[in-house]
Design a protein around this motif. Structure first.
Motif, PDB file in Angstrom:
ATOM      1  N   THR A 119       6.649   3.797  -7.866  1.00 49.12           N
ATOM      2  CA  THR A 119       5.542   3.944  -8.786  1.00 49.12           C
ATOM      3  C   THR A 119       4.454   4.772  -8.107  1.00 49.12           C
ATOM      4  OG1 THR A 119       3.721   2.708  -9.744  1.00 49.12           O
ATOM      5  CG2 THR A 119       4.903   1.663  -7.953  1.00 49.12           C
ATOM      6  N   HIS A 120       4.363   4.568  -6.819  1.00 48.99           N
ATOM      7  CA  HIS A 120       3.416   5.275  -5.958  1.00 48.99           C
ATOM      8  C   HIS A 120       3.806   6.725  -5.780  1.00 48.99           C
ATOM      9  CE1 HIS A 120       0.389   3.731  -2.975  1.00 48.99           C
ATOM     10  NE2 HIS A 120       0.492   2.715  -3.785  1.00 48.99           N
ATOM     11  N   THR A 121       2.832   7.605  -5.681  1.00 47.70           N
ATOM     12  CA  THR A 121       3.158   8.969  -5.278  1.00 47.70           C
ATOM     13  C   THR A 121       2.902   9.070  -3.782  1.00 47.70           C
ATOM     14  OG1 THR A 121       0.892   9.622  -5.767  1.00 47.70           O
ATOM     15  CG2 THR A 121       2.532   9.964  -7.491  1.00 47.70           C
ATOM     16  N   GLY A 172      10.557  10.004   2.984  1.00 54.65           N
ATOM     17  CA  GLY A 172       9.217   9.891   2.423  1.00 54.65           C
ATOM     18  C   GLY A 172       8.584   8.544   2.683  1.00 54.65           C
ATOM     19  N   ALA A 173       9.351   7.502   2.567  1.00 60.26           N
ATOM     20  CA  ALA A 173       8.819   6.158   2.802  1.00 60.26           C
ATOM     21  C   ALA A 173       8.386   5.996   4.249  1.00 60.26           C
ATOM     22  CB  ALA A 173       9.876   5.114   2.436  1.00 60.26           C
ATOM     23  N   ALA A 174       9.216   6.462   5.153  1.00 65.74           N
ATOM     24  CA  ALA A 174       8.909   6.330   6.570  1.00 65.74           C
ATOM     25  C   ALA A 174       7.655   7.121   6.936  1.00 65.74           C
ATOM     26  CB  ALA A 174      10.099   6.810   7.407  1.00 65.74           C
ATOM     27  N   ARG A 181       0.818  -1.203   0.000  1.00 67.77           N
ATOM     28  CA  ARG A 181       0.000   0.000   0.000  1.00 67.77           C
ATOM     29  C   ARG A 181       0.857   1.259   0.000  1.00 67.77           C
ATOM     30  NH1 ARG A 181      -5.277  -0.136   3.648  1.00 67.77           N
ATOM     31  NH2 ARG A 181      -5.532   2.092   4.025  1.00 67.77           N
ATOM     32  N   ALA A 182       2.014   1.167   0.603  1.00 73.60           N
ATOM     33  CA  ALA A 182       2.891   2.347   0.652  1.00 73.60           C
ATOM     34  C   ALA A 182       3.799   2.416  -0.566  1.00 73.60           C
ATOM     35  CB  ALA A 182       3.729   2.306   1.930  1.00 73.60           C
TER      36      ALA A 182
END
Lengths: 112, 112
Positions: B6-8, A62-64, A41-42
């Motif tokens: 790929t995700h924003t 950004g991922a965190a 989902r992330a």
DNA sequence: ATAATTTGTCTTATACAAAAGACATCAGGC
DNA sequence: GCCTGATGTCTTTTGTATAAGACAAATTAT
């Protein structure tokens, strides 16, 4: 070169990162999501989520933040709607400050 | 591959990152530190500090938190001494949750 | 206004983080 | 106690973030 980190992180920084990881994991389990679900989902790999939850400082900011947002960890202790207001307020405050810091011959009025 | 995003990012995430950047910059200017000074103190390049202040999501979590800590931006709105307590509390809470999520036939009690 | 420094922004080279996949171990439900 | 799926953790490959450096534009103090 890239990532030439000679410095170690401060204790405070390491703890904050670990706290973020624990909060993400807690939020995920409370919502009964598997690691795979959340990572997909992330838009990140399961391995990266693993490192976020473990408290690895080298993951992307950004991922965190994204996984934190998904599982409901309030960044800056501020819920979604209010973040915008805080951002504006912070920008207004910033606008009052000088655009460049000039090290006048006088003093390095650095913090203590 | 690395960094195949790929995700924003969600709007919330982007705003949180921008807010962090503005707070760092504000803190730096208030302390009258030049970008070079702060970056050296944090053990990163000036370019990276520039991106943190600008709100780039791809910077390292550790780097962003470190500069924030240096200029006095309280992570999790919690000052230094209290972070440890929060970390312990969070861990205690985590310990009460199951160690693995089992997708029973039931429902994904996901967030509303 | 001028001089000097700071900042905004690119470019290039390279070290490294991220994804993918594999595997053992662990835990939950039956 | 099984079975099955979830998690902990490595390894390999590859894309890319990082440091370093350069330059122009902006800004501050004189």
């Amino acid at each position: 070169m890239a990532g030439t980190r000679t410095h170690t992180y401060s204790h405070y920084t390491r703890q904050a990162i670990r706290l973020l990881g624990v909060l993400v994991r807690t939020g995920r389990l409370e919502r009964r999501m598997t690691a795979r679900e959340l990572s997909e989902r992330a838009g990140i790999s399961r391995d990266m989520l693993y490192r976020i939850e473990k408290g690895d400082p080298r993951v992307q900011l950004g991922a965190a933040f994204e996984v934190a947002a998904i599982v409901g960890v309030p960044l800056f202790e501020t819920e979604h709607g209010l973040l915008e207001a805080r951002l504006h307020a912070a920008r207004d405050r910033l606008a009052l400050l000088p655009g460049a810091v000039r090290k006048s011959p006088g003093k390095v009025k650095d913090d203590f």
